[in-house]
Design a protein around this motif. Structure first.
Motif, PDB file in Angstrom:
ATOM      1  N   ASP A  96       0.846  -1.209   0.000  1.00 44.26           N
ATOM      2  CA  ASP A  96       0.000   0.000   0.000  1.00 44.26           C
ATOM      3  C   ASP A  96       0.878   1.255   0.000  1.00 44.26           C
ATOM      4  O   ASP A  96       0.584   2.232  -0.689  1.00 44.26           O
ATOM      5  CB  ASP A  96      -0.859   0.077   1.273  1.00 44.26           C
ATOM      6  N   GLU A  97       1.928   1.243   0.825  1.00 44.70           N
ATOM      7  CA  GLU A  97       2.778   2.443   0.934  1.00 44.70           C
ATOM      8  C   GLU A  97       3.437   2.744  -0.425  1.00 44.70           C
ATOM      9  O   GLU A  97       3.545   3.904  -0.829  1.00 44.70           O
ATOM     10  CB  GLU A  97       3.860   2.284   2.013  1.00 44.70           C
ATOM     11  N   GLY A  98       3.840   1.684  -1.124  1.00 40.55           N
ATOM     12  CA  GLY A  98       4.380   1.878  -2.476  1.00 40.55           C
ATOM     13  C   GLY A  98       3.337   2.517  -3.384  1.00 40.55           C
ATOM     14  O   GLY A  98       3.634   3.438  -4.152  1.00 40.55           O
ATOM     15  N   VAL A 150       2.749   5.610  14.080  1.00 38.20           N
ATOM     16  CA  VAL A 150       3.264   6.360  12.916  1.00 38.20           C
ATOM     17  C   VAL A 150       2.153   6.528  11.879  1.00 38.20           C
ATOM     18  O   VAL A 150       1.902   7.635  11.400  1.00 38.20           O
ATOM     19  CB  VAL A 150       4.506   5.673  12.303  1.00 38.20           C
ATOM     20  N   ASP A 151       1.461   5.438  11.546  1.00 38.71           N
ATOM     21  CA  ASP A 151       0.341   5.579  10.609  1.00 38.71           C
ATOM     22  C   ASP A 151      -0.777   6.395  11.249  1.00 38.71           C
ATOM     23  O   ASP A 151      -1.461   7.162  10.567  1.00 38.71           O
ATOM     24  CB  ASP A 151      -0.170   4.215  10.154  1.00 38.71           C
ATOM     25  N   GLY A 152      -0.936   6.249  12.584  1.00 37.43           N
ATOM     26  CA  GLY A 152      -1.948   7.046  13.288  1.00 37.43           C
ATOM     27  C   GLY A 152      -1.657   8.540  13.169  1.00 37.43           C
ATOM     28  O   GLY A 152      -2.547   9.345  12.883  1.00 37.43           O
ATOM     29  N   GLU A 179      -6.682   3.691   3.323  1.00 38.53           N
ATOM     30  CA  GLU A 179      -5.698   2.618   3.499  1.00 38.53           C
ATOM     31  C   GLU A 179      -4.893   2.808   4.788  1.00 38.53           C
ATOM     32  O   GLU A 179      -4.573   1.842   5.475  1.00 38.53           O
ATOM     33  CB  GLU A 179      -4.798   2.537   2.262  1.00 38.53           C
ATOM     34  N   GLU A 180      -4.587   4.064   5.122  1.00 34.47           N
ATOM     35  CA  GLU A 180      -3.849   4.327   6.366  1.00 34.47           C
ATOM     36  C   GLU A 180      -4.656   3.870   7.585  1.00 34.47           C
ATOM     37  O   GLU A 180      -4.101   3.449   8.593  1.00 34.47           O
ATOM     38  CB  GLU A 180      -3.513   5.816   6.525  1.00 34.47           C
ATOM     39  N   SER A 181      -5.974   3.974   7.459  1.00 38.81           N
ATOM     40  CA  SER A 181      -6.834   3.570   8.558  1.00 38.81           C
ATOM     41  C   SER A 181      -6.674   2.064   8.815  1.00 38.81           C
ATOM     42  O   SER A 181      -6.583   1.625   9.966  1.00 38.81           O
ATOM     43  CB  SER A 181      -8.274   3.926   8.185  1.00 38.81           C
ATOM     44  N   PHE A 182      -6.598   1.280   7.740  1.00 39.26           N
ATOM     45  CA  PHE A 182      -6.324  -0.165   7.877  1.00 39.26           C
ATOM     46  C   PHE A 182      -4.938  -0.369   8.499  1.00 39.26           C
ATOM     47  O   PHE A 182      -4.762  -1.225   9.384  1.00 39.26           O
ATOM     48  CB  PHE A 182      -6.446  -0.847   6.506  1.00 39.26           C
ATOM     49  N   HIS A 183      -3.965   0.422   8.106  1.00 34.62           N
ATOM     50  CA  HIS A 183      -2.603   0.261   8.655  1.00 34.62           C
ATOM     51  C   HIS A 183      -2.599   0.482  10.167  1.00 34.62           C
ATOM     52  O   HIS A 183      -1.958  -0.228  10.922  1.00 34.62           O
ATOM     53  CB  HIS A 183      -1.633   1.267   8.010  1.00 34.62           C
ATOM     54  N   GLN A 184      -3.325   1.512  10.575  1.00 35.77           N
ATOM     55  CA  GLN A 184      -3.359   1.854  11.993  1.00 35.77           C
ATOM     56  C   GLN A 184      -4.027   0.731  12.790  1.00 35.77           C
ATOM     57  O   GLN A 184      -3.529   0.295  13.821  1.00 35.77           O
ATOM     58  CB  GLN A 184      -4.103   3.186  12.165  1.00 35.77           C
TER      59      GLN A 184
HETATM   60 FE   LIG Z   1       0.545   3.638   6.113  1.00 33.79          FE
END
Ligand SMILES: [Fe+2]
Ligand SMILES: [Fe+2]
Length: 337
Positions: A96-98, A150-152, A179-184
């Motif tokens: 995802d980050e890519g 960090v994602d938060g 997507e960041e929400s899933f990461h967190q």
């Molecule tokens: Fe992220």
């Protein structure tokens, strides 16, 4: 947890920030200011002041660089994830980050810059990226803490950007934030599981939190008093919430999560302030922050070297893609003739 629904300040507040003096043609400038005041979007084909364009190129490319350098500290743990489930989640997250990097480089290109030039600036050390990625990931809990904190913190920074005045950046942010929400969540969930484990696992979580907490607070940037570009960014509808206000929101949201998790945040001054209705917190070490930003953090050289090597190793892919595109174009021209 974080959603995309929390409030951003009223436009009335933003309009109180006075337009900044400019040498651009007054008529075009007036039209631009009126669009910003009406909370309209600026699109790539629209006229925009050169300083606005430059600010966006810098911010969007720094953001893109942070996404792809941000793949490295966690990518380091893909081969050592403790289960197939955790490995699959981590691969998806790093991928995802890519993808975020790709949306953002594309958004930057709409401002008339070439992706190759942006990458050259990163690889030569001229361009900056988020300093949080210049720290090592020492134990498996670091992966969970990066997701949670960090994602938060990235979500706190990026939600207001979904309403940024530059259309391509704002639209890219909507998907990035989902997507960041899933990461967190995956990070927090991994930590919850570890905190139900044995003492060694609990100690790993606390150790990772101790190392990352202050660095995450610094991710919001210098205090408002030392952040002279913020006012201009606010006037242009690029920045909507100040560094200190975002930092406070992050702290207020995170303290209750830390309690549920059962860890201690490493700040003896962290206390609820009844009068302010916010948590008070201690002093951030800005000397360390600037030292890392300026290239002297523990992993700056290693991160950059890994990026440069990956770019050089991928040269044949870019060459092959270009050769294929050329061949395709020639074939189409022949058929059209
Ligand atoms: Fe992220
Ligand atoms: Fe991201």
């Amino acid at each position: 947890m974080y959603t995309q629904s929390f409030n951003v300040p009223d436009d009335a507040v933003l309009k109180q920030v006075k337009p900044v003096a400019s040498t651009e043609p007054p008529e075009l400038m007036a039209r631009f200011d009126a669009r910003i005041d009406a909370d309209g979007r600026i699109e790539p084909q629209d006229w925009m002041p050169e300083a606005y364009r430059k600010t966006l190129v810098r911010q969007i490319s720094q953001h893109a660089h942070s996404e792809i350098v941000g793949m490295l500290p966690e990518g380091n743990w893909i081969s050592r994830a403790p289960s197939l489930k955790r490995k699959a989640i981590l691969i998806a997250k790093v991928q995802d980050e890519g993808g975020h990097g790709l949306y953002l480089y594309s958004a930057a290109e709409t401002l008339g810059v070439a992706r190759g030039d942006l990458l050259d600036a990163l690889h030569s050390g001229k361009a900056k990226y988020s300093s949080i990625f210049n720290y090592p990931t020492l134990n498996w809990a670091d992966v969970g803490v990066i997701g949670w904190l960090v994602d938060g913190a990235a979500i706190m920074n990026q939600i207001p950007l979904c309403r940024c005045s530059y259309g391509p950046y704002a639209r890219a942010m909507v998907r990035v934030c989902k997507e960041e929400s899933f990461h967190q969540r995956q990070g927090y969930e991994a930590l919850l599981v570890m905190m139900k484990g044995n003492q060694a696992q609990k100690d790993m979580v606390q150790d990772a939190v101790n190392r990352y907490w202050w660095k995450c607070l610094a991710m919001f940037g210098p205090p408002d008093a030392d952040s002279p570009n913020s006012v201009q960014g606010m006037r242009w509808g690029i920045k909507r919430i100040s560094n200190d206000d975002l930092r406070q929101k992050f702290i207020d949201a995170t303290v209750p999560q830390a309690k549920v998790l059962g860890i201690t945040l490493p700040d003896p001054d962290l206390k609820w302030n009844e009068a302010r209705q916010h948590y008070d917190y201690g002093q951030i070490d800005w000397t360390e922050f600037w030292n890392t930003v300026n290239g002297n953090g523990p992993c700056n050289k290693e991160r950059l070297a890994t990026r440069v090597k990956a770019h050089n190793d991928g040269a044949w892919v870019r060459d092959a893609a270009l050769a294929h595109a050329r061949k395709q174009q020639q074939r189409n021209m022949k058929e059209a003739a």
